[in-house]
Design a protein around this motif. Structure first.
Motif, PDB file in Angstrom:
ATOM      1  N   UNK A  68       8.417  82.193  41.793  1.00 23.32           N
ATOM      2  CA  UNK A  68       7.987  82.616  43.135  1.00 23.32           C
ATOM      3  C   UNK A  68       7.933  81.433  44.101  1.00 23.32           C
ATOM      4  N   UNK A  69       7.649  80.236  43.615  1.00 25.19           N
ATOM      5  CA  UNK A  69       7.494  79.074  44.490  1.00 25.19           C
ATOM      6  C   UNK A  69       8.770  78.244  44.617  1.00 25.19           C
ATOM      7  N   UNK A  70       9.871  78.678  44.009  1.00 27.33           N
ATOM      8  CA  UNK A  70      11.138  77.946  44.104  1.00 27.33           C
ATOM      9  C   UNK A  70      11.797  78.179  45.461  1.00 27.33           C
ATOM     10  N   UNK A  71      12.538  77.185  45.931  1.00 28.26           N
ATOM     11  CA  UNK A  71      13.364  77.342  47.127  1.00 28.26           C
ATOM     12  C   UNK A  71      14.494  78.327  46.815  1.00 28.26           C
ATOM     13  N   UNK A  72      14.751  79.253  47.723  1.00 23.90           N
ATOM     14  CA  UNK A  72      15.807  80.242  47.507  1.00 23.90           C
ATOM     15  C   UNK A  72      16.679  80.372  48.753  1.00 23.90           C
ATOM     16  N   UNK A  73      17.942  80.647  48.522  1.00 27.09           N
ATOM     17  CA  UNK A  73      18.804  81.024  49.641  1.00 27.09           C
ATOM     18  C   UNK A  73      18.339  82.382  50.151  1.00 27.09           C
ATOM     19  N   UNK A  74      18.431  82.578  51.451  1.00 25.32           N
ATOM     20  CA  UNK A  74      18.093  83.884  52.023  1.00 25.32           C
ATOM     21  C   UNK A  74      18.965  84.947  51.365  1.00 25.32           C
ATOM     22  N   UNK A  75      18.353  85.998  50.851  1.00 24.36           N
ATOM     23  CA  UNK A  75      19.131  87.000  50.114  1.00 24.36           C
ATOM     24  C   UNK A  75      18.543  88.391  50.287  1.00 24.36           C
ATOM     25  N   UNK A  76      19.418  89.385  50.057  1.00 25.82           N
ATOM     26  CA  UNK A  76      19.025  90.785  50.184  1.00 25.82           C
ATOM     27  C   UNK A  76      19.671  91.602  49.074  1.00 25.82           C
ATOM     28  N   UNK A  77      18.912  92.561  48.575  1.00 29.16           N
ATOM     29  CA  UNK A  77      19.381  93.466  47.524  1.00 29.16           C
ATOM     30  C   UNK A  77      19.318  94.875  48.099  1.00 29.16           C
ATOM     31  N   UNK A  78      20.461  95.566  48.094  1.00 28.66           N
ATOM     32  CA  UNK A  78      20.528  96.914  48.664  1.00 28.66           C
ATOM     33  C   UNK A  78      21.123  97.876  47.641  1.00 28.66           C
ATOM     34  N   UNK A  79      20.390  98.929  47.331  1.00 29.36           N
ATOM     35  CA  UNK A  79      20.860  99.986  46.444  1.00 29.36           C
ATOM     36  C   UNK A  79      20.791 101.315  47.182  1.00 29.36           C
TER      37      UNK A  79
END
Length: 203
Positions: A68-79
């Motif tokens: 949860x505290x890791x740096x992440x690329x902006x992302x989206x999941x769509x189903x």
């Protein structure tokens, strides 16, 4: 919420491009043992790469494990539920256009098609898109959740006014992927018990 200059891990890169792998992240492998779904999680990058290159393609069920505290690329999941008669490709293009438009309306940074990586794993009954940015990052998955929630709110408002809705496909984004210790399936890999790989989609 967005830190454009933050480093990122494999989550925003193409699979099998092992230069994106960082020792900061954990990796997960999904397998079956007498019909039981099992999971192996490890942090050794070199072992992971060797394993990835050794196993036959039909056994590729690898994930990147993000805390949860890791740096992440902006992302989206769509189903989205669909029927065999629906055109998943054109619907996906419609969704991506709408998502970028809505996201850009509420953000001080702007993304276009060339700024994102889109991956899909459609079936005859489900449209599935994984969309990640190549240039914007969040300092944590928890912060990405806050921004994702703003987008869901905006989509909900726009869906009630056809004049403001972009495209023809009504959809929302999955907020559950912004939880603690989340697994991101890697491109060219499939879930245990499934055969539909996650593949690159060109909008």
């Amino acid at each position: 919420y967005i830190d454009i200059n933050a480093p990122t891990g494999f989550q925003c890169g193409f699979q099998h491009n092992t230069e994106y792998l960082t020792s900061k992240y954990c990796y997960k492998y999904e397998y079956g043992d007498n019909g039981v779904r099992c999971i192996i999680v490890g942090e050794d990058k070199d072992v992971f790469i060797q394993w990835l290159n050794t196993l036959p393609k039909h056994q590729h069920r690898f994930y990147e494990f993000i805390r949860e505290t890791d740096i992440v690329a902006e992302f989206y999941d769509i189903d989205l539920k669909i029927t065999p008669d629906d055109d998943a490709e054109s619907m996906s293009t419609d969704i991506i256009t709408n998502l970028l438009h809505t996201r850009n309306e509420i953000s001080h940074t702007k993304l276009s098609n060339r700024d994102i990586i889109v991956q899909s794993s459609h079936t005859s009954t489900k449209l599935s898109l994984h969309i990640s940015s190549k240039k914007t990052y969040f300092k944590s998955n928890a912060l990405q959740y806050l921004f994702g929630k703003d987008i869901v709110t905006q989509l909900d408002i726009l869906s009630k006014d056809k004049r403001k809705w972009v495209g023809n496909v009504v959809f929302s984004i999955d907020l559950s992927v912004y939880s603690k210790n989340r697994c991101f399936r890697m491109c060219g890999n499939h879930k245990y018990g499934r055969t539909n790989d996650l593949v690159v989609f060109q909008p």
